[in-house]
Write a protein that holds these residues in place. Structure first.
Motif, PDB file in Angstrom:
ATOM      1  N   ILE A 172     -11.857 -13.295  20.294  1.00  0.00           N
ATOM      2  CA  ILE A 172     -11.031 -12.896  19.161  1.00  0.00           C
ATOM      3  C   ILE A 172     -10.460 -11.506  19.421  1.00  0.00           C
ATOM      4  CG2 ILE A 172     -11.053 -12.255  16.711  1.00  0.00           C
ATOM      5  CD1 ILE A 172     -11.070 -15.225  17.187  1.00  0.00           C
ATOM      6  N   GLY A 173      -9.148 -11.344  19.154  1.00  0.00           N
ATOM      7  CA  GLY A 173      -8.502 -10.040  19.232  1.00  0.00           C
ATOM      8  C   GLY A 173      -8.124  -9.578  17.839  1.00  0.00           C
ATOM      9  N   ILE A 174      -8.641  -8.444  17.416  1.00  0.00           N
ATOM     10  CA  ILE A 174      -8.354  -7.909  16.079  1.00  0.00           C
ATOM     11  C   ILE A 174      -6.987  -7.234  16.129  1.00  0.00           C
ATOM     12  CG2 ILE A 174      -9.154  -6.428  14.220  1.00  0.00           C
ATOM     13  CD1 ILE A 174     -10.976  -8.799  14.871  1.00  0.00           C
ATOM     14  N   VAL A 175      -6.060  -7.736  15.343  1.00  0.00           N
ATOM     15  CA  VAL A 175      -4.702  -7.196  15.303  1.00  0.00           C
ATOM     16  C   VAL A 175      -4.603  -6.014  14.345  1.00  0.00           C
ATOM     17  CG1 VAL A 175      -2.284  -7.719  14.809  1.00  0.00           C
ATOM     18  CG2 VAL A 175      -3.742  -9.433  15.903  1.00  0.00           C
ATOM     19  N   ASN A 176      -5.203  -6.156  13.161  1.00  0.00           N
ATOM     20  CA  ASN A 176      -5.070  -5.084  12.173  1.00  0.00           C
ATOM     21  C   ASN A 176      -6.120  -5.279  11.087  1.00  0.00           C
ATOM     22  OD1 ASN A 176      -3.964  -2.853  10.809  1.00  0.00           O
ATOM     23  ND2 ASN A 176      -2.732  -4.187   9.519  1.00  0.00           N
ATOM     24  N   ILE A 177      -6.553  -4.152  10.509  1.00  0.00           N
ATOM     25  CA  ILE A 177      -7.391  -4.149   9.304  1.00  0.00           C
ATOM     26  C   ILE A 177      -6.666  -3.315   8.267  1.00  0.00           C
ATOM     27  CG2 ILE A 177      -9.545  -3.384   8.262  1.00  0.00           C
ATOM     28  CD1 ILE A 177     -10.996  -4.098  10.764  1.00  0.00           C
ATOM     29  N   GLU A 178      -6.434  -3.904   7.118  1.00  0.00           N
ATOM     30  CA  GLU A 178      -5.717  -3.216   6.037  1.00  0.00           C
ATOM     31  C   GLU A 178      -6.603  -3.157   4.804  1.00  0.00           C
ATOM     32  OE1 GLU A 178      -1.695  -3.719   3.283  1.00  0.00           O
ATOM     33  OE2 GLU A 178      -2.073  -5.041   4.998  1.00  0.00           O
ATOM     34  N   MET A 179      -6.804  -1.942   4.292  1.00  0.00           N
ATOM     35  CA  MET A 179      -7.596  -1.751   3.084  1.00  0.00           C
ATOM     36  C   MET A 179      -6.681  -1.747   1.867  1.00  0.00           C
ATOM     37  SD  MET A 179     -10.420   1.099   4.210  1.00  0.00           S
ATOM     38  CE  MET A 179     -11.151   1.015   2.576  1.00  0.00           C
ATOM     39  N   LYS A 180      -7.057  -2.525   0.877  1.00  0.00           N
ATOM     40  CA  LYS A 180      -6.312  -2.550  -0.369  1.00  0.00           C
ATOM     41  C   LYS A 180      -6.766  -1.398  -1.273  1.00  0.00           C
ATOM     42  CE  LYS A 180      -3.987  -6.175   0.803  1.00  0.00           C
ATOM     43  NZ  LYS A 180      -2.542  -6.097   1.093  1.00  0.00           N
ATOM     44  N   LYS A 181      -6.279  -1.405  -2.516  1.00  0.00           N
ATOM     45  CA  LYS A 181      -6.601  -0.323  -3.445  1.00  0.00           C
ATOM     46  C   LYS A 181      -8.099  -0.262  -3.687  1.00  0.00           C
ATOM     47  CE  LYS A 181      -5.477   1.530  -8.001  1.00  0.00           C
ATOM     48  NZ  LYS A 181      -4.718   1.324  -9.244  1.00  0.00           N
ATOM     49  N   THR A 182      -8.667   0.892  -3.403  1.00  0.00           N
ATOM     50  CA  THR A 182     -10.103   1.106  -3.556  1.00  0.00           C
ATOM     51  C   THR A 182     -10.372   1.806  -4.877  1.00  0.00           C
ATOM     52  OG1 THR A 182     -10.317   1.290  -1.155  1.00  0.00           O
ATOM     53  CG2 THR A 182     -12.140   2.099  -2.491  1.00  0.00           C
ATOM     54  N   ASN A 183     -11.415   1.349  -5.564  1.00  0.00           N
ATOM     55  CA  ASN A 183     -11.738   1.934  -6.859  1.00  0.00           C
ATOM     56  C   ASN A 183     -13.238   1.815  -7.085  1.00  0.00           C
ATOM     57  OD1 ASN A 183     -11.379   3.110  -9.404  1.00  0.00           O
ATOM     58  ND2 ASN A 183      -9.494   1.941  -9.747  1.00  0.00           N
ATOM     59  N   VAL A 184     -13.686   2.223  -8.250  1.00  0.00           N
ATOM     60  CA  VAL A 184     -15.090   2.103  -8.627  1.00  0.00           C
ATOM     61  C   VAL A 184     -15.229   0.918  -9.567  1.00  0.00           C
ATOM     62  CG1 VAL A 184     -15.532   4.552  -8.321  1.00  0.00           C
ATOM     63  CG2 VAL A 184     -14.756   3.727 -10.540  1.00  0.00           C
ATOM     64  N   PRO A 185     -16.441   0.400  -9.774  1.00  0.00           N
ATOM     65  CA  PRO A 185     -16.617  -0.728 -10.694  1.00  0.00           C
ATOM     66  C   PRO A 185     -16.162  -0.383 -12.112  1.00  0.00           C
ATOM     67  CG  PRO A 185     -18.544  -0.463  -9.287  1.00  0.00           C
ATOM     68  CD  PRO A 185     -17.674   0.727  -9.033  1.00  0.00           C
ATOM     69  N   GLU A 186     -15.739  -1.407 -12.840  1.00  0.00           N
ATOM     70  CA  GLU A 186     -15.202  -1.201 -14.189  1.00  0.00           C
ATOM     71  C   GLU A 186     -16.181  -0.534 -15.149  1.00  0.00           C
ATOM     72  OE1 GLU A 186     -13.650  -4.821 -15.663  1.00  0.00           O
ATOM     73  OE2 GLU A 186     -12.069  -4.998 -14.139  1.00  0.00           O
ATOM     74  N   PRO A 187     -17.486  -0.840 -15.122  1.00  0.00           N
ATOM     75  CA  PRO A 187     -18.391  -0.189 -16.081  1.00  0.00           C
ATOM     76  C   PRO A 187     -18.437   1.329 -15.957  1.00  0.00           C
ATOM     77  CG  PRO A 187     -19.423  -2.144 -15.175  1.00  0.00           C
ATOM     78  CD  PRO A 187     -18.166  -1.915 -14.391  1.00  0.00           C
ATOM     79  N   VAL A 188     -18.174   1.860 -14.780  1.00  0.00           N
ATOM     80  CA  VAL A 188     -18.249   3.318 -14.593  1.00  0.00           C
ATOM     81  C   VAL A 188     -16.867   3.921 -14.386  1.00  0.00           C
ATOM     82  CG1 VAL A 188     -20.567   3.195 -13.644  1.00  0.00           C
ATOM     83  CG2 VAL A 188     -18.612   3.039 -12.102  1.00  0.00           C
ATOM     84  N   GLN A 189     -15.823   3.134 -14.679  1.00  0.00           N
ATOM     85  CA  GLN A 189     -14.474   3.621 -14.437  1.00  0.00           C
ATOM     86  C   GLN A 189     -14.146   4.830 -15.307  1.00  0.00           C
ATOM     87  OE1 GLN A 189     -12.139   2.224 -12.136  1.00  0.00           O
ATOM     88  NE2 GLN A 189     -11.154   4.166 -12.566  1.00  0.00           N
ATOM     89  N   ALA A 190     -14.500   4.770 -16.611  1.00  0.00           N
ATOM     90  CA  ALA A 190     -14.186   5.880 -17.511  1.00  0.00           C
ATOM     91  C   ALA A 190     -14.904   7.159 -17.083  1.00  0.00           C
ATOM     92  CB  ALA A 190     -14.562   5.503 -18.940  1.00  0.00           C
ATOM     93  N   SER A 191     -16.176   7.052 -16.774  1.00  0.00           N
ATOM     94  CA  SER A 191     -16.933   8.235 -16.346  1.00  0.00           C
ATOM     95  C   SER A 191     -16.388   8.796 -15.048  1.00  0.00           C
ATOM     96  CB  SER A 191     -18.417   7.879 -16.192  1.00  0.00           C
ATOM     97  OG  SER A 191     -18.959   7.417 -17.410  1.00  0.00           O
ATOM     98  N   PHE A 192     -16.009   7.899 -14.162  1.00  0.00           N
ATOM     99  CA  PHE A 192     -15.464   8.368 -12.890  1.00  0.00           C
ATOM    100  C   PHE A 192     -14.142   9.090 -13.092  1.00  0.00           C
ATOM    101  CE2 PHE A 192     -13.022   7.663  -8.976  1.00  0.00           C
ATOM    102  CZ  PHE A 192     -13.891   8.222  -8.051  1.00  0.00           C
ATOM    103  N   ASN A 193     -13.326   8.601 -14.020  1.00  0.00           N
ATOM    104  CA  ASN A 193     -12.057   9.280 -14.302  1.00  0.00           C
ATOM    105  C   ASN A 193     -12.290  10.668 -14.880  1.00  0.00           C
ATOM    106  OD1 ASN A 193     -10.623   7.064 -13.387  1.00  0.00           O
ATOM    107  ND2 ASN A 193     -10.439   6.156 -15.429  1.00  0.00           N
TER     108      ASN A 193
END
Length: 357
Positions: free
Chosen positions: A218-239
């Motif tokens: 196998i030849g890896i062509v590319n790895i693309e990371m999508k939008k990274t965030n924190v879990p929803e239960p701690v989203q407000a505190s993280f903000n």
């Protein structure tokens, strides 16, 4: 069934006479008899169909074509034998050699943390429980992050892809998840959110190294990371934490801005004062040295001619002082009739200045 024995005997006699034999003599089979026998035998259509099918199978199993984006892997009695390149190729019939076509140019995609559906040109994410578990990761500063990503790959080595690993797709998914967890675990939550390209490049190199070690082809062509965030239960505190961090950074930035304004200004003022003091000191020293040199020169002249030097000094002093006086009164030293008065330079109006006027 009743047999006509007389008719049979009559036919036999006629047959013996026609053949020229006598009674009791064996008669060899004639061509007519053989033809008559074969006329009674009919070939079945199934026999011809079977022959045609066998011929077609042999022809189609020996000639095959490979698409330009594929490579044919040929096995002889189950063992790898050779690779067939794009175009028209030949091999031994089925049962002896087998060909497996592998697409080596098509780029395939594995998704982690989400699944996309293409509908009317738009893509949307559809999270599932298993995919969400794959995207939940622990960062280096002990925070939980939701990290979705995709892996694009192609089959670089067809032989290794077919024979070295039983389930290449499962191996790729497991190694991709392990690689991403290691890469994310070495970084803080802020780095994971803000430095996605750097993390993707590091994970791609690590995953390619692991796939090479496994000899998966196998030849890896590319790895693309999508939008990274924190879990929803701690989203407000993280903000809130992010907002406080931003305010802190803004305060530090303003303080540094004021510092960069005040400190260079103070340093410049200090340097200016130091330079002024140094210049003043040099000026005072030079003046003192000049005065000392001048005094010494005058003293040397005074020693040589005291009267002349004294008069010259007096005249030079008067030349310097007299221009500064407004009213000047010159009185002969031998004059006896003029009485001295105080405030001779003052303006008197309506009063006598003294007796004898």
């Amino acid at each position: 069934m009743n047999w006509d024995w007389e008719k049979l005997r009559e036919n036999q006699k006629k047959y013996e006479q026609r053949q020229g034999g006598g009674p009791g003599m064996p008669t060899p089979p004639q061509m007519d008899d053989l033809l008559n026998k074969f006329k009674g035998f009919k070939f079945s259509g199934i026999f011809f169909v079977a022959i045609v099918i066998i011929a077609v199978i042999i022809a189609t199993s020996t000639v095959f074509t490979i698409d330009r984006s594929e490579v044919g892997v040929i096995q002889r009695f189950g063992k790898y034998n050779r690779l067939a390149q794009p175009g028209l190729n030949f091999k031994w019939p089925a049962g002896i050699e087998k060909v497996t076509k592998v697409n080596v140019r098509e780029i395939e995609t594995e998704e982690f943390g989400f699944k996309t559906y293409n509908g009317e040109g738009s893509f949307r994410a559809s999270p599932e429980s298993s995919r969400q578990e794959a995207s939940l990761m622990l960062t280096g500063d002990l925070n939980v992050a939701v990290v979705p990503w995709i892996v694009q790959y192609r089959r670089a080595d067809p032989r290794a892809y077919l024979f070295n690993v039983k389930d290449v797709r499962s191996l790729l998914r497991d190694m991709s998840e392990a690689t991403m967890r290691i890469t994310v675990g070495d970084r803080s939550i802020n780095e994971v959110i803000s430095s996605r390209a750097e993390i993707a490049n590091a994970a791609q190199k690590m995953l390619q190294r692991e796939m090479d070690n496994a000899k998966a082809g196998i030849g890896i062509v590319n790895i693309e990371m999508k939008k990274t965030n924190v879990p929803e239960p701690v989203q407000a505190s993280f903000n809130e934490v992010n907002q406080a961090t931003q305010e802190k950074e803004q305060t530090i930035y303003r303080a540094r801005e004021e510092y960069n304004k005040a400190v260079p200004l103070a340093r410049g003022e200090a340097k200016r004062l130091i330079k002024d003091a140094e210049g003043y000191a040099i000026d005072r020293v030079n003046r003192a040295q000049g005065d000392a040199t001048k005094f010494k020169a005058i003293y040397d002249e005074y020693v040589q001619a005291k009267d002349v030097t004294r008069k010259r000094m007096y005249l030079e002093s008067m030349l310097e002082v007299l221009p500064k006086l407004e009213n000047k009164y010159i009185i002969d030293s031998d004059q006896k009739n003029v009485l001295p008065f105080l405030n001779m330079g003052a303006k008197l109006s309506g009063q006598t200045l003294g007796k004898g006027e």
